[in-house]
Design a protein around this motif. Structure first.
Motif, PDB file in Angstrom:
ATOM      1  N   ARG A 110     -33.457 -39.737  89.009  1.00  0.00           N
ATOM      2  CA  ARG A 110     -34.017 -38.780  88.029  1.00  0.00           C
ATOM      3  C   ARG A 110     -35.548 -38.796  88.063  1.00  0.00           C
ATOM      4  NH1 ARG A 110     -35.031 -42.290  83.600  1.00  0.00           N
ATOM      5  NH2 ARG A 110     -34.170 -44.297  84.215  1.00  0.00           N
ATOM      6  N   ILE A 111     -36.160 -40.006  88.125  1.00  0.00           N
ATOM      7  CA  ILE A 111     -37.633 -40.073  88.102  1.00  0.00           C
ATOM      8  C   ILE A 111     -38.209 -39.591  89.436  1.00  0.00           C
ATOM      9  CG2 ILE A 111     -39.607 -41.656  87.966  1.00  0.00           C
ATOM     10  CD1 ILE A 111     -38.020 -43.278  85.909  1.00  0.00           C
ATOM     11  N   VAL A 112     -37.588 -40.041  90.528  1.00  0.00           N
ATOM     12  CA  VAL A 112     -38.093 -39.651  91.860  1.00  0.00           C
ATOM     13  C   VAL A 112     -38.057 -38.127  92.003  1.00  0.00           C
ATOM     14  CG1 VAL A 112     -37.737 -39.852  94.346  1.00  0.00           C
ATOM     15  CG2 VAL A 112     -37.495 -41.872  92.908  1.00  0.00           C
ATOM     16  N   ALA A 113     -36.976 -37.517  91.513  1.00  0.00           N
ATOM     17  CA  ALA A 113     -36.853 -36.050  91.608  1.00  0.00           C
ATOM     18  C   ALA A 113     -37.954 -35.371  90.784  1.00  0.00           C
ATOM     19  CB  ALA A 113     -35.476 -35.608  91.132  1.00  0.00           C
ATOM     20  N   ARG A 114     -38.239 -35.917  89.584  1.00  0.00           N
ATOM     21  CA  ARG A 114     -39.295 -35.322  88.733  1.00  0.00           C
ATOM     22  C   ARG A 114     -40.672 -35.465  89.383  1.00  0.00           C
ATOM     23  NH1 ARG A 114     -38.547 -38.072  83.269  1.00  0.00           N
ATOM     24  NH2 ARG A 114     -36.309 -38.229  83.472  1.00  0.00           N
ATOM     25  N   LEU A 115     -40.886 -36.622  90.013  1.00  0.00           N
ATOM     26  CA  LEU A 115     -42.176 -36.819  90.705  1.00  0.00           C
ATOM     27  C   LEU A 115     -42.316 -35.824  91.855  1.00  0.00           C
ATOM     28  CD1 LEU A 115     -42.362 -40.737  90.843  1.00  0.00           C
ATOM     29  CD2 LEU A 115     -44.001 -39.249  89.676  1.00  0.00           C
ATOM     30  N   ARG A 116     -41.246 -35.655  92.605  1.00  0.00           N
ATOM     31  CA  ARG A 116     -41.282 -34.693  93.724  1.00  0.00           C
ATOM     32  C   ARG A 116     -41.607 -33.291  93.201  1.00  0.00           C
ATOM     33  NH1 ARG A 116     -38.993 -35.489  98.880  1.00  0.00           N
ATOM     34  NH2 ARG A 116     -38.057 -37.521  99.255  1.00  0.00           N
ATOM     35  N   ALA A 117     -40.984 -32.950  92.075  1.00  0.00           N
ATOM     36  CA  ALA A 117     -41.191 -31.605  91.514  1.00  0.00           C
ATOM     37  C   ALA A 117     -42.646 -31.418  91.071  1.00  0.00           C
ATOM     38  CB  ALA A 117     -40.254 -31.398  90.328  1.00  0.00           C
ATOM     39  N   ALA A 118     -43.311 -32.526  90.672  1.00  0.00           N
ATOM     40  CA  ALA A 118     -44.698 -32.428  90.195  1.00  0.00           C
ATOM     41  C   ALA A 118     -45.694 -32.277  91.344  1.00  0.00           C
ATOM     42  CB  ALA A 118     -45.041 -33.666  89.381  1.00  0.00           C
ATOM     43  N   LEU A 119     -45.266 -32.598  92.563  1.00  0.00           N
ATOM     44  CA  LEU A 119     -46.188 -32.520  93.709  1.00  0.00           C
ATOM     45  C   LEU A 119     -46.464 -31.063  94.058  1.00  0.00           C
ATOM     46  CD1 LEU A 119     -44.707 -35.225  96.124  1.00  0.00           C
ATOM     47  CD2 LEU A 119     -46.811 -35.396  94.792  1.00  0.00           C
ATOM     48  N   PRO A 120     -47.734 -30.731  94.353  1.00  0.00           N
ATOM     49  CA  PRO A 120     -48.051 -29.337  94.691  1.00  0.00           C
ATOM     50  C   PRO A 120     -47.665 -28.976  96.140  1.00  0.00           C
ATOM     51  CG  PRO A 120     -50.039 -30.687  94.671  1.00  0.00           C
ATOM     52  CD  PRO A 120     -48.916 -31.593  94.277  1.00  0.00           C
ATOM     53  N   ALA A 141     -41.861 -44.623  95.558  1.00  0.00           N
ATOM     54  CA  ALA A 141     -41.142 -45.901  95.609  1.00  0.00           C
ATOM     55  C   ALA A 141     -41.239 -46.618  94.257  1.00  0.00           C
ATOM     56  CB  ALA A 141     -41.715 -46.768  96.720  1.00  0.00           C
ATOM     57  N   MET A 142     -42.428 -46.533  93.611  1.00  0.00           N
ATOM     58  CA  MET A 142     -42.584 -47.165  92.291  1.00  0.00           C
ATOM     59  C   MET A 142     -41.663 -46.479  91.280  1.00  0.00           C
ATOM     60  SD  MET A 142     -46.610 -48.298  91.914  1.00  0.00           S
ATOM     61  CE  MET A 142     -47.485 -46.817  92.312  1.00  0.00           C
ATOM     62  N   GLY A 143     -41.500 -45.157  91.440  1.00  0.00           N
ATOM     63  CA  GLY A 143     -40.577 -44.421  90.562  1.00  0.00           C
ATOM     64  C   GLY A 143     -39.165 -44.982  90.669  1.00  0.00           C
ATOM     65  N   ARG A 144     -38.758 -45.304  91.893  1.00  0.00           N
ATOM     66  CA  ARG A 144     -37.415 -45.874  92.100  1.00  0.00           C
ATOM     67  C   ARG A 144     -37.282 -47.230  91.389  1.00  0.00           C
ATOM     68  NH1 ARG A 144     -33.417 -44.948  95.610  1.00  0.00           N
ATOM     69  NH2 ARG A 144     -33.673 -42.944  94.582  1.00  0.00           N
ATOM     70  N   ALA A 145     -38.367 -48.057  91.461  1.00  0.00           N
ATOM     71  CA  ALA A 145     -38.329 -49.375  90.809  1.00  0.00           C
ATOM     72  C   ALA A 145     -38.152 -49.226  89.298  1.00  0.00           C
ATOM     73  CB  ALA A 145     -39.621 -50.134  91.115  1.00  0.00           C
ATOM     74  N   HIS A 175     -46.142 -36.534  84.156  1.00  0.00           N
ATOM     75  CA  HIS A 175     -45.258 -35.372  84.314  1.00  0.00           C
ATOM     76  C   HIS A 175     -43.802 -35.833  84.431  1.00  0.00           C
ATOM     77  CE1 HIS A 175     -43.430 -31.825  86.202  1.00  0.00           C
ATOM     78  NE2 HIS A 175     -44.446 -31.140  85.685  1.00  0.00           N
ATOM     79  N   ALA A 176     -43.624 -37.020  85.038  1.00  0.00           N
ATOM     80  CA  ALA A 176     -42.252 -37.529  85.237  1.00  0.00           C
ATOM     81  C   ALA A 176     -41.830 -38.448  84.085  1.00  0.00           C
ATOM     82  CB  ALA A 176     -42.184 -38.285  86.560  1.00  0.00           C
ATOM     83  N   GLY A 177     -42.685 -38.518  83.037  1.00  0.00           N
ATOM     84  CA  GLY A 177     -42.315 -39.335  81.878  1.00  0.00           C
ATOM     85  C   GLY A 177     -42.543 -40.832  82.062  1.00  0.00           C
ATOM     86  N   LEU A 178     -43.395 -41.200  83.022  1.00  0.00           N
ATOM     87  CA  LEU A 178     -43.667 -42.634  83.234  1.00  0.00           C
ATOM     88  C   LEU A 178     -44.867 -43.061  82.394  1.00  0.00           C
ATOM     89  CD1 LEU A 178     -43.361 -42.705  87.129  1.00  0.00           C
ATOM     90  CD2 LEU A 178     -41.785 -43.780  85.527  1.00  0.00           C
ATOM     91  N   ARG A 179     -44.834 -44.289  81.887  1.00  0.00           N
ATOM     92  CA  ARG A 179     -45.972 -44.809  81.113  1.00  0.00           C
ATOM     93  C   ARG A 179     -46.831 -45.645  82.059  1.00  0.00           C
ATOM     94  NH1 ARG A 179     -41.681 -47.202  77.039  1.00  0.00           N
ATOM     95  NH2 ARG A 179     -40.978 -47.834  79.115  1.00  0.00           N
ATOM     96  N   ILE A 180     -48.109 -45.266  82.149  1.00  0.00           N
ATOM     97  CA  ILE A 180     -48.958 -45.857  83.190  1.00  0.00           C
ATOM     98  C   ILE A 180     -50.254 -46.376  82.576  1.00  0.00           C
ATOM     99  CG2 ILE A 180     -49.818 -43.536  83.748  1.00  0.00           C
ATOM    100  CD1 ILE A 180     -50.144 -44.475  86.642  1.00  0.00           C
ATOM    101  N   ALA A 181     -50.804 -47.481  83.101  1.00  0.00           N
ATOM    102  CA  ALA A 181     -52.043 -48.048  82.564  1.00  0.00           C
ATOM    103  C   ALA A 181     -52.901 -48.568  83.701  1.00  0.00           C
ATOM    104  CB  ALA A 181     -51.712 -49.190  81.614  1.00  0.00           C
ATOM    105  N   ILE A 182     -54.187 -48.823  83.384  1.00  0.00           N
ATOM    106  CA  ILE A 182     -55.087 -49.396  84.400  1.00  0.00           C
ATOM    107  C   ILE A 182     -55.647 -50.711  83.864  1.00  0.00           C
ATOM    108  CG2 ILE A 182     -57.098 -48.073  83.530  1.00  0.00           C
ATOM    109  CD1 ILE A 182     -57.958 -47.984  86.591  1.00  0.00           C
ATOM    110  N   LEU A 183     -55.832 -51.675  84.756  1.00  0.00           N
ATOM    111  CA  LEU A 183     -56.369 -52.980  84.346  1.00  0.00           C
ATOM    112  C   LEU A 183     -57.298 -53.501  85.438  1.00  0.00           C
ATOM    113  CD1 LEU A 183     -56.103 -55.124  82.081  1.00  0.00           C
ATOM    114  CD2 LEU A 183     -54.394 -56.243  83.489  1.00  0.00           C
ATOM    115  N   ASP A 201     -44.722 -48.882  82.417  1.00  0.00           N
ATOM    116  CA  ASP A 201     -43.847 -48.850  83.613  1.00  0.00           C
ATOM    117  C   ASP A 201     -44.635 -49.204  84.871  1.00  0.00           C
ATOM    118  OD1 ASP A 201     -41.573 -47.873  82.179  1.00  0.00           O
ATOM    119  OD2 ASP A 201     -42.550 -45.899  82.112  1.00  0.00           O
ATOM    120  N   ILE A 202     -45.833 -48.611  84.981  1.00  0.00           N
ATOM    121  CA  ILE A 202     -46.630 -48.804  86.205  1.00  0.00           C
ATOM    122  C   ILE A 202     -48.038 -49.206  85.799  1.00  0.00           C
ATOM    123  CG2 ILE A 202     -47.693 -47.639  88.198  1.00  0.00           C
ATOM    124  CD1 ILE A 202     -45.279 -45.809  88.345  1.00  0.00           C
TER     125      ILE A 202
END
Length: 702
Positions: A262-272, A315-319, A349-357, A379-380
């Protein structure tokens, strides 16, 4: 525990006679070993190998000695002529003769007592050094060796020449190496007997002896069996330690990461755009690895701009689908922020929660991020090596992506391993690495390659231009800026240096300021993180059009509408680095150019380097050429960076031994995984000798 047999070699270098703290510091500069934060040891000297020899067997007699030749003469001392009292500028001369003629031995600032003792009048003496002729009269200034004819056997017939550094005398270094050699104990043989015979390899001790005390000039050539023996030992030690790390990392059982797409498909859909063929292949290889119960250790090689980050994101989406967290670690803050900028919109766009450190996140913001990593609401996470400091804990880290591998050694891999529940690892590098080097640095990894550029990428036109035509270039740049184009201008140094007459970034910035005024920015490694980011942002947002920079922008900086890159003193850069820098342009839809500014006259290697770059954009081809032109020492960064810059082995001479060493290491460990057999115990000594102590500790940690 290290076997006591090796203790004399592991004693500090200052335990050698004549090596105090000051000399030790000088010797450390010529050691090929990567000392890290340890002190130099006596054993490190064994691998300071001679780069050439002086043949002292040439004995033509005084009259037959050619100008500039190194000769050995047997002469009878006639008389000493000290300089007049109080006049130190006149040299001390010793006159001598043989059957063919007379010679003056000349010494500046001499110690009379020493010379009188070394060359008593009437005695026969051997002197060896460079011949000089003044007005038809032969002379030798400061002979390298002076020995009484009765002690002729103490003069080395063939003398090794070692790498030197200012302040260190060849005699002191040779004496220290000689003492280190005397400390080599009789060692058990760790190589297979049939293999030794087939290759006519001497024993380890004999090989060292032959290189440091050569009888023939050919004894010190890298192609010689003595040097090949040591190169094979070093390859074997390195492949064994890689295989042991891999076995350890693999032994920490992974777990299958299976997702529902589900996440990998959403990420693919977000790619231009859609993925290239090689991106699809690489992704399929990675996802297949993730479904296995074994841990993944995979290297993703792709040229600049081939779209590695997108493959890593999918790949991170799959994890995350499989219920875990993923981390992406970059070597610099600029790169970490850039990955974040690329990935965040797609991830959200794919509903993942992401942060930077990175090191820059402080105070409340930092503690919030740390808390969310620990409770699993992130998540990432993207960051620098700050991600793997003690304070950072993950709820369930199952997948780690490391960008720009050659900055991360085996230690860092183990640190990452310690953070999660044995996370799967994907390592990305934009430095296309030739196959031989993939084996040396990453013998323990599977490899995926991205060989195409993403759709819409423009070819880059590369031209070379001598510095004499700088004014013409600046006029063309002015027109380009007026036309709305953006330009990178790369300089080799941050500020002007005494030793090297090169244009520095700060000087170039000052010289172009009258031409481009406020349209210019500056970025170099000595600036603070925030200043660098601000300069990059202004360039990206179009507030500045010309960015003067050092190579800090080499890796991964992404400004799609930059269309021109000027690389000043291009002859000073390696091929791989020039290729990396060129990859900063050609990222948008407009045609791009790379101008290689060089200073005449160019050496052969520099000429070849610049023409290879003009002829091709294929990173893998460029990497193979770079290996031929420079050897492996510098290919993955400097010698000191602890990359496959081997101490003894030279890829250009010994590459054929590498595959054998890798197969040998695998075979040994399949039969004797803990190195307990007789040969196994001998191999443990080999690992210590080449500084692979970590690998031996892994054996103990089991």
């Amino acid at each position: 525990m290290r076997p006591s047999l090796l203790d004399p070699l592991f004693a500090p270098i200052t335990s050698l006679a004549g090596v105090g703290p000051k000399v030790a510091t000088l010797i450390e500069r010529v050691l090929p070993a990567d000392l890290g934060d340890r002190d130099a040891r006596a054993g490190d000297l064994l691998f300071v190998l001679p780069h050439s020899v002086i043949d002292r067997r040439n004995r033509p007699g005084i009259a037959g000695a050619a100008e500039g030749a190194i000769v050995t003469l047997e002469v009878r001392i006639d008389r000493h002529q000290p300089p007049p009292r109080g006049n130190r500028s006149v040299p001390y001369r010793v006159y001598a003769h043989d059957d063919t003629g007379e010679i003056a031995l000349t010494f500046f600032h001499a110690h009379a007592a020493y010379l009188e003792k070394a060359m008593p009048e009437g005695e026969h003496v051997l002197v060896s050094g460079r011949m000089e002729w003044f007005n038809g009269r032969p002379s030798m200034v400061h002979p390298d060796h002076i020995v009484l004819a009765s002690e002729a056997d103490t003069l080395p017939p063939v003398e090794p020449v070692y790498p030197m550094t200012a302040g260190l005398s060849a005699k002191v270094l040779r004496r220290a190496i000689g003492q280190a050699l005397e400390r080599v104990p009789p060692l058990p043989e760790w190589l297979d007997t049939a293999f030794l015979r087939r290759n006519t390899f001497p024993t380890f001790g004999d090989a060292l002896g032959r290189l440091h005390n050569p009888e023939n000039p050919t004894d010190t050539m890298p192609e010689n069996s003595a040097w090949r023996r040591l190169a094979y030992d070093e390859f074997l030690a390195s492949q064994l330690s890689l295989a042991l790390v891999r076995a350890r990392v693999r032994r920490l059982a992974g777990r299958p990461l299976v997702g529902d797409d589900r996440i990998v498909a959403r990420l693919r859909a977000a790619l231009p755009y859609s993925l290239t063929g090689s991106q699809e292949t690489a992704l399929a290889e990675i996802l297949a690895d993730l479904t296995e119960p074994d841990r993944m250790l995979r290297l993703l090689q792709g040229d600049v701009g081939s779209g590695k980050t997108v493959v890593a994101l999918l790949a991170m989406g799959r994890a995350v689908e499989a219920g875990g967290q993923a981390a992406l670690m970059a070597p610099t803050e600029i790169l970490a922020r850039q990955h974040f900028a690329t990935i965040a919109p797609l991830a959200e766009h794919a509903g993942l929660r992401i942060a930077i450190l990175t090191g820059r996140e402080k105070g409340r913001e930092r503690s919030e991020t740390l808390a969310r990593l620990a409770d699993g609401t992130i998540d990432i996470v993207i960051g620098t090596h700050a991600l793997f400091q003690e304070a950072v804990t993950f709820k369930r880290l199952v997948f780690a992506v490391v960008d720009e591998q050659h900055r991360f050694g085996v230690h860092q891999r183990l640190a990452i391993t310690a953070k999660g529940d044995a996370p799967d690892m994907l390592v990305m590098t934009a430095t296309p690495i030739p196959r031989t080097l993939v084996l040396t640095a990453f013998g323990d990894m599977d490899v995926s390659k991205l060989t195409e550029k993403p759709a819409g990428r423009q070819p880059i036109r590369t031209v070379t231009l001598p510095l004499e035509r700088l004014d013409e270039l600046i006029r063309r740049m002015k027109d380009a800026v007026a036309d709305g184009q953006k330009i990178y201008w790369i300089c080799p140094l941050v500020e002007e240096s005494e030793e090297v007459k090169l244009m520095s970034a700060e000087d170039r910035f000052a010289s172009l300021k009258p031409v481009f005024g406020q349209r210019m920015g500056l970025v170099h490694g000595r600036m603070k993180g925030a200043e660098k980011d601000e300069a990059m942002r202004a360039f990206k947002d179009g507030e500045t059009s010309v960015l003067i920079a050092t190579t800090v922008i080499e890796v991964g900086v992404d400004v799609p509408d930059a269309t021109i890159i000027v690389i000043e003193h291009a002859e000073r850069f390696g091929l791989a680095q020039l290729h990396q820098l060129r990859g900063r342009v050609g990222r948008g839809s407009k045609p791009s150019s790379c101008v290689l500014l060089y200073k005449d006259p160019l050496g052969e290697t520099a000429k070849r380097r610049l023409s290879v770059l003009r002829e091709t954009e294929d990173g893998f081809l460029i990497a193979e050429e770079d290996l031929k032109l420079r050897g492996e020492g510098e290919l993955l960064g400097t010698r000191q960076s602890g990359t496959p810059g081997f101490q003894v082995a030279r890829i250009e001479f010994h590459a054929d031994l590498l595959e054998t060493a890798r197969d040998d290491a695998r075979l040994i460990l399949s039969r004797d995984p803990d190195l307990q057999s007789e040969r196994g115990q001998a191999l443990r000594l080999l690992l210590y000798l080449f500084g692979k102590d970590d690998a031996v500790r892994l054996l103990r940690a089991g």
